[in-house]
Each structure stands twice: as C-alpha cells, then as structure tokens.
Design a protein around this motif. Structure first.
Motif, mmCIF file in Angstrom:
data_model
loop_
_atom_site.group_PDB
_atom_site.id
_atom_site.type_symbol
_atom_site.label_atom_id
_atom_site.label_comp_id
_atom_site.label_asym_id
_atom_site.label_seq_id
_atom_site.Cartn_x
_atom_site.Cartn_y
_atom_site.Cartn_z
ATOM 1 N N LEU A 236 38.921 39.864 15.589
ATOM 2 C CA LEU A 236 40.344 39.576 15.748
ATOM 3 C C LEU A 236 41.132 40.844 16.041
ATOM 4 O O LEU A 236 42.034 40.841 16.884
ATOM 5 C CB LEU A 236 40.872 38.895 14.477
ATOM 6 C CG LEU A 236 40.281 37.511 14.186
ATOM 7 C CD1 LEU A 236 40.615 37.074 12.771
ATOM 8 C CD2 LEU A 236 40.800 36.483 15.189
ATOM 9 N N ILE A 237 40.806 41.932 15.353
ATOM 10 C CA ILE A 237 41.484 43.201 15.598
ATOM 11 C C ILE A 237 41.196 43.690 17.014
ATOM 12 O O ILE A 237 42.090 44.200 17.703
ATOM 13 C CB ILE A 237 41.068 44.243 14.553
ATOM 14 C CG1 ILE A 237 41.664 43.873 13.183
ATOM 15 C CG2 ILE A 237 41.525 45.650 14.950
ATOM 16 C CD1 ILE A 237 41.238 44.786 12.056
ATOM 17 N N LEU A 238 39.955 43.518 17.467
ATOM 18 C CA LEU A 238 39.608 43.924 18.833
ATOM 19 C C LEU A 238 40.395 43.109 19.861
ATOM 20 O O LEU A 238 40.819 43.647 20.890
ATOM 21 C CB LEU A 238 38.112 43.777 19.062
ATOM 22 C CG LEU A 238 37.219 44.826 18.390
ATOM 23 C CD1 LEU A 238 35.755 44.513 18.634
ATOM 24 C CD2 LEU A 238 37.553 46.226 18.908
ATOM 25 N N TYR A 239 40.564 41.814 19.594
ATOM 26 C CA TYR A 239 41.388 41.006 20.488
ATOM 27 C C TYR A 239 42.799 41.595 20.567
ATOM 28 O O TYR A 239 43.387 41.692 21.652
ATOM 29 C CB TYR A 239 41.478 39.557 19.986
ATOM 30 C CG TYR A 239 40.206 38.761 20.120
ATOM 31 C CD1 TYR A 239 39.196 39.151 20.991
ATOM 32 C CD2 TYR A 239 40.008 37.609 19.380
ATOM 33 C CE1 TYR A 239 38.025 38.423 21.105
ATOM 34 C CE2 TYR A 239 38.841 36.865 19.488
ATOM 35 C CZ TYR A 239 37.853 37.282 20.356
ATOM 36 O OH TYR A 239 36.698 36.558 20.471
ATOM 37 N N GLY A 240 43.338 41.979 19.411
ATOM 38 C CA GLY A 240 44.664 42.573 19.382
ATOM 39 C C GLY A 240 44.722 43.878 20.155
ATOM 40 O O GLY A 240 45.710 44.153 20.865
ATOM 41 N N CYS A 241 43.684 44.685 20.042
ATOM 42 C CA CYS A 241 43.633 45.952 20.786
ATOM 43 C C CYS A 241 43.606 45.700 22.287
ATOM 44 O O CYS A 241 44.281 46.405 23.059
ATOM 45 C CB CYS A 241 42.403 46.757 20.372
ATOM 46 S SG CYS A 241 42.458 47.398 18.680
ATOM 47 N N VAL A 242 42.840 44.704 22.707
ATOM 48 C CA VAL A 242 42.742 44.399 24.143
ATOM 49 C C VAL A 242 44.094 43.978 24.702
ATOM 50 O O VAL A 242 44.532 44.465 25.752
ATOM 51 C CB VAL A 242 41.688 43.298 24.385
ATOM 52 C CG1 VAL A 242 41.752 42.803 25.827
ATOM 53 C CG2 VAL A 242 40.293 43.828 24.073
ATOM 54 N N VAL A 243 44.784 43.060 24.001
ATOM 55 C CA VAL A 243 46.082 42.614 24.513
ATOM 56 C C VAL A 243 47.113 43.738 24.445
ATOM 57 O O VAL A 243 48.051 43.770 25.264
ATOM 58 C CB VAL A 243 46.586 41.358 23.765
ATOM 59 C CG1 VAL A 243 45.627 40.202 23.953
ATOM 60 C CG2 VAL A 243 46.819 41.630 22.293
ATOM 61 N N ALA A 244 46.953 44.687 23.513
ATOM 62 C CA ALA A 244 47.854 45.838 23.461
ATOM 63 C C ALA A 244 47.697 46.698 24.709
ATOM 64 O O ALA A 244 48.681 47.165 25.290
ATOM 65 C CB ALA A 244 47.584 46.666 22.210
ATOM 66 N N VAL A 245 46.454 46.912 25.127
ATOM 67 C CA VAL A 245 46.195 47.698 26.342
ATOM 68 C C VAL A 245 46.793 46.994 27.563
ATOM 69 O O VAL A 245 47.423 47.628 28.421
ATOM 70 C CB VAL A 245 44.687 47.927 26.526
ATOM 71 C CG1 VAL A 245 44.401 48.569 27.880
ATOM 72 C CG2 VAL A 245 44.141 48.796 25.400
ATOM 73 N N ILE A 246 46.629 45.672 27.624
ATOM 74 C CA ILE A 246 47.198 44.906 28.747
ATOM 75 C C ILE A 246 48.725 45.005 28.724
ATOM 76 O O ILE A 246 49.362 45.218 29.764
ATOM 77 C CB ILE A 246 46.750 43.442 28.685
ATOM 78 C CG1 ILE A 246 45.228 43.350 28.847
ATOM 79 C CG2 ILE A 246 47.451 42.612 29.759
ATOM 80 C CD1 ILE A 246 44.673 41.957 28.623
ATOM 81 N N GLY A 247 49.299 44.868 27.538
ATOM 82 C CA GLY A 247 50.755 44.955 27.411
ATOM 83 C C GLY A 247 51.287 46.321 27.808
ATOM 84 O O GLY A 247 52.318 46.434 28.485
#
Length: 331
Positions: A43-54
């Motif tokens: 779940l944290i990795l998912y958050g990191c990925v969307v942070a990079v996209i954002g």
C-alpha cells in the motif's frame, strides 16, 4: 543527536517520516479483526508511485505556465487526491475492502506512502531547512495526506465516491491556502484527525460485531434446518416450494444446493473473523476452494433468473459479497 546517528538517520528524516508511520502502526494495532489483506508495504508503494506521477504532472503544469499559487491551492490538491483515490477505488471495485476499518487503514497507508515519497524529495532538495519545517511536514502535511485519503475511502465506502472526493479535495485545498499559520494548521490536524479515526473505528467494529452475531445465528439456523429435515416447513423452504410452477425439478435442486453452499461459506468466513479477533491462527481449509468452485458451477446452472428468484433468501449486503471474495482469494 550523536554525530554518527545523524549520518545514518538524519534528524529531518525522523521528523518527516516518524509521525505518519506511528499513526499508521496505531491503526493497524486497532484492527482487531485483521481485515487488511494487502501488506502495508504494498500500500505504501502504491502511494509512492502515485506521488511520483503527481509530481510529474504538477511540474509539467508549471512548465506550461500555470500560476504557482493556482497550482498549490486548487490544481495540485485535485490531482493528488484523484491519484490517491484510484487505488482505493480499485480495491472497492474488486471488493478487497469490506468494512470502514480496512477502508481507513488501506487508504491511510496509501496516503502515507504518498507523503513519504514527497518528503524524500524535499529532504534531498531542502538540505538546510530548519527543524520547524520538518515538524510541519511530518506532523502536518504527511498526516494530512494520509487523513484525506482515509476520509475519502470512508465516505466512498459508506455513502458516495463524489462526496468523498469533494471533501478530501476541500480539506487538502484548505490546508494549502495557509489561512492559518503552518504551525497552527499542524496542531489542528493533530487534534482533529486521531479522535475522528478512533470514532470511525469504534463505530465500524460495533457494526461488524453486530453483523457477525446476527448473520452467524441466521446462517446457523438455516443450515441446521437443512441438515435436520426441517427446511421444508421453514419460511425459506416454503418459499422455495412456491417456485415449483416456475422452475423444473433439477433447477430447483440446484437452487437448494446454491443456498446451502453459500450458507456454509458464509458461516466459514464469520468463523474466521471471530478466530482472528480472538488471536487464534487460522489455517486454510482445502474444502473452501472446492465449495467455491461448486458454487460458481451451480450459479451458472440456475442462471440469472434462478438467482433473482433466490434473492429474498440470499445474502446480498456488501459485507456478504466481500466475505465470499475473501474466501476466493484465500484466508
């Protein structure tokens, strides 16, 4: 802090990462039913990925000439809350979230991952920033990211997705308007968010225990009637007999089999949850997979018409659909 510890673990990193991590761990501790199915790391990795996209989208918009104030106050909150909502929506769509408890934990973990990635970026750029900045980012901004995503998930699960997104966006945008000083905004978040999450947990656990108790009794009574030959005289049995004029005998037999299988699986899942709450280990039951396969086969046999006819006898609440989904993916 000793010099060697500062080299290994910068003090700014502790301030930026520790608060949101402790908050997430406390939510996991409160989950007495152990409902979270994905690992926190995922779940944290998912958050990191969307942070990079954002970050990429925000940077591109600045390069295109968008006013920085407009981006910070309105556009970035909309982009970031939408990106954080996508994994939550996928989990809701695939029924990987069954109750408000796991909705809050899963979503907060995604928001925490987003905040951790964001703070890592700022840590690499703001090497000379004062500790006060990292207090605000760690206790304020990071917890805000986790909190708005959790609020979205709770409202999306219990009421509506658009309402949840609007509230999450509104809170994020309000935070970015800096109406209050960063320090006061941080204090407000710390004072409001934890009690709110505790309230949600208490209400959800109360609902879950009520559902377990009532549902277990109803399922057990229905299965007992089937096993003792009293089903024909029960209201469910009389209703099934009333369908004789509309369905052939083999189809009625499959409908009865479908009802039995779903009741047995429902009892199994409720038993698993009760064992988890009591702290007992739960072993996988080889018969569960066989019964699920038979359930899907019988479901195709009776067709949509038969399933609709059985609707008054079948569990069709979100929790009941979720429990079968849990069994399908393993306990």
């Amino acid at each position: 802090m000793p010099h060697y510890l500062r080299v290994l673990i910068p003090f700014e990193a502790v301030l930026g990462f520790l608060p949101v991590t402790l908050f997430l761990l406390s939510l996991l501790y409160l989950d007495s039913f152990k409902l979270v199915r994905l690992t926190v790391v995922q779940l944290i990795l998912y958050g990191c990925v969307v942070a990079v996209i954002g970050f990429g989208l925000n940077h591109w918009l600045l390069q295109m000439g968008l006013d920085r104030r407009m981006l910070t106050r309105f556009v970035a909150p909309a982009i970031e809350e939408t990106l954080k909502a996508i994994p939550v929506l996928i989990m809701l769509r695939t029924r990987r979230i069954g109750f408000l408890i796991d909705a809050a934990i899963d979503a907060f973990a995604i928001g925490a991952g987003f905040a951790l990635a964001e703070n890592l970026y700022y840590l690499s750029r703001l090497t000379d920033a004062p500790p006060a900045l990292w207090v605000v980012r760690g206790f304020g901004t990071a917890v805000m990211h986790g909190g708005t995503t959790a609020i979205f998930a709770i409202i999306a699960k219990s009421r509506s997705v658009p309402l949840g997104w609007l509230i999450a966006f509104g809170l994020h945008s309000l935070f970015n308007h800096f109406i209050l000083s960063p320090a006061i905004s941080t204090v407000v978040i710390i004072l409001v968010l934890p009690p709110l999450m505790v309230f949600v947990f208490s209400q959800s656990e109360r609902h879950l225990r009520s559902w377990l108790g009532t549902g277990f009794d109803l399922d057990a009574a229905l299965l007992r009637a089937m096993n003792t030959g009293e089903f024909a005289q029960s209201p469910a049995g009389q209703y099934l007999q009333s369908l004789r004029d509309h369905f052939e005998g083999p189809v009625l037999a499959d409908m009865l089999c479908f009802l039995r299988l779903q009741t047995e699986l429902s009892l199994r899942m409720k038993g698993v949850l009760m064992l988890r709450e009591s702290g007992f280990p739960v072993k996988r039951d080889a018969e569960v997979g066989e019964k699920l396969a038979e359930l899907h086969y019988v479901k195709e046999s009776i067709g949509k018409t038969g399933e609709l006819a059985l609707a008054p006898l079948l569990h069709r609440s979100p929790q009941d659909l979720w429990e079968l989904q849990v069994l399908e993916h393993g306990e």
